[in-house]
Motif scaffolding. Structure first.
Motif, PDB file in Angstrom:
ATOM      1  N   PRO A   1       4.864  12.070   2.682  1.00 57.97           N
ATOM      2  CA  PRO A   1       4.705  13.099   1.653  1.00 57.97           C
ATOM      3  C   PRO A   1       3.889  12.876   0.339  1.00 57.97           C
ATOM      4  CG  PRO A   1       6.925  12.388   1.338  1.00 57.97           C
ATOM      5  CD  PRO A   1       6.393  11.751   2.586  1.00 57.97           C
ATOM      6  N   GLU A   2       3.495  11.493   0.328  1.00 62.08           N
ATOM      7  CA  GLU A   2       2.652  10.911  -0.815  1.00 62.08           C
ATOM      8  C   GLU A   2       1.303  11.688  -0.479  1.00 62.08           C
ATOM      9  OE1 GLU A   2       3.973   8.979   1.628  1.00 62.08           O
ATOM     10  OE2 GLU A   2       5.804   8.233   0.582  1.00 62.08           O
ATOM     11  N   LEU A   3       0.887  11.863   0.622  1.00 60.52           N
ATOM     12  CA  LEU A   3      -0.399  12.365   0.860  1.00 60.52           C
ATOM     13  C   LEU A   3      -0.774  13.598   0.289  1.00 60.52           C
ATOM     14  CD1 LEU A   3      -0.774  11.250   4.838  1.00 60.52           C
ATOM     15  CD2 LEU A   3      -1.630   9.821   2.814  1.00 60.52           C
TER      16      LEU A   3
ATOM     17  N   LEU B   1       0.875  -0.983   0.122  1.00 63.49           N
ATOM     18  CA  LEU B   1       0.046   0.149  -0.133  1.00 63.49           C
ATOM     19  C   LEU B   1       0.918   1.252   0.005  1.00 63.49           C
ATOM     20  CD1 LEU B   1      -2.835  -1.004   2.306  1.00 63.49           C
ATOM     21  CD2 LEU B   1      -2.972  -0.945  -0.107  1.00 63.49           C
ATOM     22  N   LEU B   2       2.261   1.201   0.736  1.00 60.77           N
ATOM     23  CA  LEU B   2       2.605   2.362   0.812  1.00 60.77           C
ATOM     24  C   LEU B   2       3.440   2.617  -0.946  1.00 60.77           C
ATOM     25  CD1 LEU B   2       4.529   4.826   2.070  1.00 60.77           C
ATOM     26  CD2 LEU B   2       6.525   3.030   2.676  1.00 60.77           C
ATOM     27  N   ALA B   3       3.682   1.511  -1.400  1.00 56.39           N
ATOM     28  CA  ALA B   3       4.186   1.590  -2.490  1.00 56.39           C
ATOM     29  C   ALA B   3       3.201   2.125  -3.687  1.00 56.39           C
ATOM     30  CB  ALA B   3       4.892   0.284  -3.264  1.00 56.39           C
TER      31      ALA B   3
ATOM     32  N   PHE C   1       0.754   6.368  -7.186  1.00 56.95           N
ATOM     33  CA  PHE C   1      -0.390   7.218  -7.265  1.00 56.95           C
ATOM     34  C   PHE C   1       0.120   8.446  -7.226  1.00 56.95           C
ATOM     35  CE2 PHE C   1      -3.013   3.205  -6.747  1.00 56.95           C
ATOM     36  CZ  PHE C   1      -3.347   3.059  -7.924  1.00 56.95           C
ATOM     37  N   ALA C   2       0.729   8.976  -6.137  1.00 58.43           N
ATOM     38  CA  ALA C   2       1.079  10.338  -5.801  1.00 58.43           C
ATOM     39  C   ALA C   2       2.060  10.914  -6.765  1.00 58.43           C
ATOM     40  CB  ALA C   2       1.588  10.534  -4.244  1.00 58.43           C
TER      41      ALA C   2
END
Length: 198
Positions: free
Chosen positions: A94-96, A7-9, A14-15
């Protein structure tokens, strides 16, 4: 390969590339897992997107709830604590903000999902605090929209736009000491900038 790692990857992909730019096959190769494993686990690219969003933004919501300090009676102090925790989580993930930068550009079912499940529930209580403090004459009137953009897409930007941050200043924005000093400064400046009772 753990589900959290997948999920992190996925959240990072996606980000970085946007929904349309992500290939589940390429993500599987990057993770060293079969394309079928991701499809069996999440059903589709859409299912993977929703699972990654819930995993990432659910964690942010949990962190902000935990940041609420019942020993603080001053709502302005409470706002500063929540602001600080948001920036810390944004530095860790930082992906969020990166994902919001992409999804927030046009109306879509994905943006509506993000807004209904995470943005509105997290910003609505902050809006009530801002309104309360403004009514008491403690802060200048400030909309939730202005506050959100100042914080999420302004103050958190060095963590999402790390390459640009390094062009502006060669120090690493994620270095623990640099990060802590930056967050201290930003919280002080933002709170001082809105308060009227200094």
């Amino acid at each position: 390969m753990t589900v959290d790692a997948m999920l992190l990857a996925a959240l990072g992909a996606f980000a970085t590339h946007g929904y349309d730019g992500v290939s589940v096959n390429a993500l599987g190769r990057e993770l060293g897992v079969s394309h079928n494993l991701l499809h069996q686990r999440f059903g589709s690219k859409e299912g993977l997107w929703y699972a990654a969003v819930d995993w990432g933004f659910g964690g942010l919501a949990d962190e902000l709830v935990k940041a609420a300090d019942p020993t603080l009676s001053d709502p302005l102090d409470q706002l500063a604590v929540i602001l600080r925790r948001f920036l810390e989580v944004s530095a860790d993930r930082p992906e969020l903000v990166g994902l919001m930068n992409l999804e927030g550009r046009e109306t879509s079912e994905r943006l509506t999902y993000l807004y209904d499940h995470y943005v509105e529930p997290l910003t609505s209580p902050i809006g009530r605090v801002l309104e309360h403090l403004a009514a008491e004459g403690r802060i200048r009137p400030l909309s939730v929209r202005a506050f959100l953009f100042l914080v999420a897409h302004g103050a958190a930007a060095p963590f999402t736009l790390q390459a640009l941050a390094r062009e502006l200043d060669p120090s690493d924005p994620l270095d623990p000491a640099e990060r802590a000093a930056y967050i201290d400064t930003v919280v002080d400046v933002l709170i001082a900038g809105i308060r009227l009772d200094a």
